[in-house]
Design a protein around this motif. Structure first.
Motif, PDB file in Angstrom:
ATOM      1  N   ALA A 213      14.232  -4.286   4.729  1.00  0.00           N
ATOM      2  CA  ALA A 213      14.799  -3.895   6.019  1.00  0.00           C
ATOM      3  C   ALA A 213      13.707  -3.327   6.915  1.00  0.00           C
ATOM      4  O   ALA A 213      12.863  -2.548   6.472  1.00  0.00           O
ATOM      5  CB  ALA A 213      15.900  -2.862   5.805  1.00  0.00           C
ATOM      6  N   LEU A 214      13.734  -3.719   8.164  1.00  0.00           N
ATOM      7  CA  LEU A 214      12.710  -3.260   9.107  1.00  0.00           C
ATOM      8  C   LEU A 214      12.757  -1.746   9.277  1.00  0.00           C
ATOM      9  O   LEU A 214      11.737  -1.092   9.487  1.00  0.00           O
ATOM     10  CB  LEU A 214      12.925  -3.975  10.448  1.00  0.00           C
ATOM     11  N   ASP A 215      13.946  -1.153   9.174  1.00  0.00           N
ATOM     12  CA  ASP A 215      14.028   0.297   9.396  1.00  0.00           C
ATOM     13  C   ASP A 215      13.454   1.111   8.236  1.00  0.00           C
ATOM     14  O   ASP A 215      13.447   2.334   8.269  1.00  0.00           O
ATOM     15  CB  ASP A 215      15.451   0.736   9.772  1.00  0.00           C
ATOM     16  N   ALA A 216      12.944   0.434   7.193  1.00  0.00           N
ATOM     17  CA  ALA A 216      12.221   1.147   6.136  1.00  0.00           C
ATOM     18  C   ALA A 216      10.824   1.543   6.608  1.00  0.00           C
ATOM     19  O   ALA A 216      10.131   2.309   5.944  1.00  0.00           O
ATOM     20  CB  ALA A 216      12.120   0.273   4.886  1.00  0.00           C
TER      21      ALA A 216
ATOM     22  N   ASN B 239      15.790  -7.583  12.264  1.00  0.00           N
ATOM     23  CA  ASN B 239      16.081  -6.399  11.456  1.00  0.00           C
ATOM     24  C   ASN B 239      15.509  -6.443  10.040  1.00  0.00           C
ATOM     25  O   ASN B 239      15.778  -5.568   9.236  1.00  0.00           O
ATOM     26  CB  ASN B 239      17.587  -6.127  11.414  1.00  0.00           C
ATOM     27  N   GLU B 240      14.716  -7.426   9.752  1.00  0.00           N
ATOM     28  CA  GLU B 240      14.081  -7.432   8.438  1.00  0.00           C
ATOM     29  C   GLU B 240      12.723  -8.117   8.509  1.00  0.00           C
ATOM     30  O   GLU B 240      12.452  -8.889   9.435  1.00  0.00           O
ATOM     31  CB  GLU B 240      14.970  -8.090   7.384  1.00  0.00           C
TER      32      GLU B 240
ATOM     33  N   ASP C 184       8.142   3.289   9.373  1.00  0.00           N
ATOM     34  CA  ASP C 184       8.133   4.419  10.304  1.00  0.00           C
ATOM     35  C   ASP C 184       8.150   3.949  11.753  1.00  0.00           C
ATOM     36  O   ASP C 184       8.800   4.546  12.599  1.00  0.00           O
ATOM     37  CB  ASP C 184       6.874   5.278  10.082  1.00  0.00           C
ATOM     38  N   SER C 185       7.374   2.910  12.051  1.00  0.00           N
ATOM     39  CA  SER C 185       7.273   2.424  13.427  1.00  0.00           C
ATOM     40  C   SER C 185       7.575   0.932  13.449  1.00  0.00           C
ATOM     41  O   SER C 185       6.671   0.109  13.593  1.00  0.00           O
ATOM     42  CB  SER C 185       5.864   2.662  13.982  1.00  0.00           C
ATOM     43  N   PRO C 186       8.848   0.579  13.255  1.00  0.00           N
ATOM     44  CA  PRO C 186       9.183  -0.845  13.096  1.00  0.00           C
ATOM     45  C   PRO C 186       8.735  -1.711  14.265  1.00  0.00           C
ATOM     46  O   PRO C 186       8.413  -2.885  14.087  1.00  0.00           O
ATOM     47  CB  PRO C 186      10.711  -0.855  12.950  1.00  0.00           C
ATOM     48  N   GLU C 187       8.686  -1.116  15.469  1.00  0.00           N
ATOM     49  CA  GLU C 187       8.292  -1.929  16.628  1.00  0.00           C
ATOM     50  C   GLU C 187       6.828  -2.358  16.551  1.00  0.00           C
ATOM     51  O   GLU C 187       6.409  -3.256  17.273  1.00  0.00           O
ATOM     52  CB  GLU C 187       8.582  -1.164  17.937  1.00  0.00           C
TER      53      GLU C 187
END
Ligand code: ZN
Length: 161
Positions: free
Chosen positions: A79-82, A115-116, A84-87
């Protein structure tokens, strides 16, 4: 003196992939390693065994004798939200991490979607045939300290870790 276990071998090299891209090359003073300590890839160490200063070699080392073949099981979707700075996560980025056995590994971002992300834990050079163009500059006996440490030290006996 010939390259053998417990000698320190200094080489000048240029490493290219099969497309001719330069992947790595030694610095001005060459690259020194402790022979027989598995500090370099097996195909390179084996090819240098018994060689002396002045030898020039052109080697084409298959993945099995270099960084191994690719293992698709080492590719994972997370998951991308794993992060710290997904952007800021972009394909091609590399992270340093540790394997379960504590070995340093490099994780490469293979793909990113909304999202991943797909990460690849294969060594960045897994699956690559490595072409070395090299010259042996020096072969000398390793010091007891080098043998104990399992790696070469430079001429001032300072550490390269
Ligand atoms: Zn050391």
């Amino acid at each position: 003196m010939q390259a053998a276990n417990n000698t320190v071998v200094t080489i000048n090299y240029m490493l290219t992939d099969d497309q001719g891209n330069i992947l790595d090359r030694s610095t001005e003073n060459g690259f020194a390693y402790l022979h027989g300590a598995h500090d370099i890839i097996p195909g390179l160490e084996n090819a240098l065994t018994g060689r002396s200063a002045g030898a020039e070699l052109k080697l084409s080392i298959p993945p099995e004798e270099a960084y191994g073949t690719r293992d698709e099981k080492l590719t994972q979707v997370v998951a991308l939200d794993a992060f710290d700075s997904p952007e800021k996560v972009e394909p091609g980025q590399q992270f340093h991490a540790q394997s379960e056995s504590g070995k340093p590994i490099v994780i490469t971002v293979a793909a990113v979607n909304s999202n991943e992300i797909t990460i690849d834990c294969n060594h960045p050079l897994a699956g690559e045939t490595l072409n070395f163009d090299l010259t042996i500059l020096d072969v000398r006996p390793a010091t007891e300290e080098e043998i104990a440490h399992g790696h070469a030290h430079d001429a001032n006996h300072t550490h390269h870790h």
